[in-house]
Write a protein that holds these residues in place. Sequence first.
Motif, PDB file in Angstrom:
ATOM      1  N   CYS A 101      39.617  34.566  72.608  1.00  0.00           N
ATOM      2  CA  CYS A 101      39.346  32.981  72.598  1.00  0.00           C
ATOM      3  C   CYS A 101      38.263  33.313  71.103  1.00  0.00           C
ATOM      4  O   CYS A 101      38.299  33.677  70.046  1.00  0.00           O
ATOM      5  CB  CYS A 101      37.965  33.717  73.127  1.00  0.00           C
ATOM      6  SG  CYS A 101      36.589  34.495  72.804  1.00  0.00           S
ATOM      7  N   GLU A 102      37.591  31.700  70.909  1.00  0.00           N
ATOM      8  CA  GLU A 102      37.168  31.122  69.433  1.00  0.00           C
ATOM      9  C   GLU A 102      35.684  31.078  70.104  1.00  0.00           C
ATOM     10  O   GLU A 102      35.997  30.485  71.404  1.00  0.00           O
ATOM     11  CB  GLU A 102      38.024  30.058  69.144  1.00  0.00           C
ATOM     12  CG  GLU A 102      38.865  30.939  68.478  1.00  0.00           C
ATOM     13  CD  GLU A 102      39.843  29.612  67.963  1.00  0.00           C
ATOM     14  OE1 GLU A 102      39.367  28.656  67.025  1.00  0.00           O
ATOM     15  OE2 GLU A 102      41.241  29.570  67.410  1.00  0.00           O
ATOM     16  N   GLY A 103      34.592  30.947  69.552  1.00  0.00           N
ATOM     17  CA  GLY A 103      33.470  30.391  69.989  1.00  0.00           C
ATOM     18  C   GLY A 103      33.164  31.405  71.699  1.00  0.00           C
ATOM     19  O   GLY A 103      32.657  32.995  71.323  1.00  0.00           O
ATOM     20  N   ASP A 104      32.922  31.135  72.486  1.00  0.00           N
ATOM     21  CA  ASP A 104      32.840  31.535  73.444  1.00  0.00           C
ATOM     22  C   ASP A 104      33.398  32.362  74.218  1.00  0.00           C
ATOM     23  O   ASP A 104      33.895  32.185  74.634  1.00  0.00           O
ATOM     24  CB  ASP A 104      32.431  30.205  74.936  1.00  0.00           C
ATOM     25  CG  ASP A 104      31.072  31.594  76.034  1.00  0.00           C
ATOM     26  OD1 ASP A 104      31.175  32.239  75.699  1.00  0.00           O
ATOM     27  OD2 ASP A 104      30.652  30.542  77.138  1.00  0.00           O
ATOM     28  N   CYS A 105      33.445  34.023  73.810  1.00  0.00           N
ATOM     29  CA  CYS A 105      34.012  34.790  74.650  1.00  0.00           C
ATOM     30  C   CYS A 105      33.681  35.887  76.139  1.00  0.00           C
ATOM     31  O   CYS A 105      33.489  36.655  76.172  1.00  0.00           O
ATOM     32  CB  CYS A 105      33.820  35.777  73.587  1.00  0.00           C
ATOM     33  SG  CYS A 105      34.929  35.319  71.819  1.00  0.00           S
ATOM     34  N   ASN A 106      32.288  35.059  76.855  1.00  0.00           N
ATOM     35  CA  ASN A 106      31.658  35.185  77.362  1.00  0.00           C
ATOM     36  C   ASN A 106      32.178  35.173  78.764  1.00  0.00           C
ATOM     37  O   ASN A 106      33.123  34.286  78.795  1.00  0.00           O
ATOM     38  CB  ASN A 106      30.165  35.263  77.437  1.00  0.00           C
ATOM     39  CG  ASN A 106      29.654  34.328  76.782  1.00  0.00           C
ATOM     40  OD1 ASN A 106      28.827  36.309  76.783  1.00  0.00           O
ATOM     41  ND2 ASN A 106      28.794  33.879  76.199  1.00  0.00           N
TER      42      ASN A 106
END
Length: 124
Positions: A101-106
Motif C-alpha cells: 500500500c501507499e498511504g493508508d496501510c490499515n
Amino acid sequence: RTVAFEKKFLAARKKESVALYPSAQAYKSIALECNTPDAHIRIQQHDDGLHFFSWKKSNSMAEKPTLALKGIVDIQGSAGNRLYKFKNSPYSYEISDPSICEGDCNIHVTTLKKGQQVFSQICQ
C-alpha cells in the motif's frame, strides 16, 4: 519446516484452540486477527470455508461470539491485497487487508446495509 517445528506448532495450536468458543476451535489456519475499538475480530480457514468471528472487546474468545459468519476472500490484483466478505442480511461486512500500500496501510472493517456503507473502523 522441520518435524520438531511441526510438533511444537500443532501442540501450541491445540492449546490455543481449547480456549476458543467451540465453533471457532476446528480451524486450519488464521487468516487475520485484529481489534477495533469495540471488538476483537478473527477470520479463520476451516475445512468448510472461511469463517468470521467477532467478540465484544470485553469478552473472552471462549464466550459465544457476537457474530459468526461464513464468507469468501477476494484476492485483488497481483499485489495480493485481500478483501474478506461476509453476509448477514441485510448487512454485509468487508475487511480490507492491504499487503502492499501507499498511504493508508490499515486494515479496515466496513459494515454495509443493502450495499450502502453505514460504518467503518480501523482494525489493528
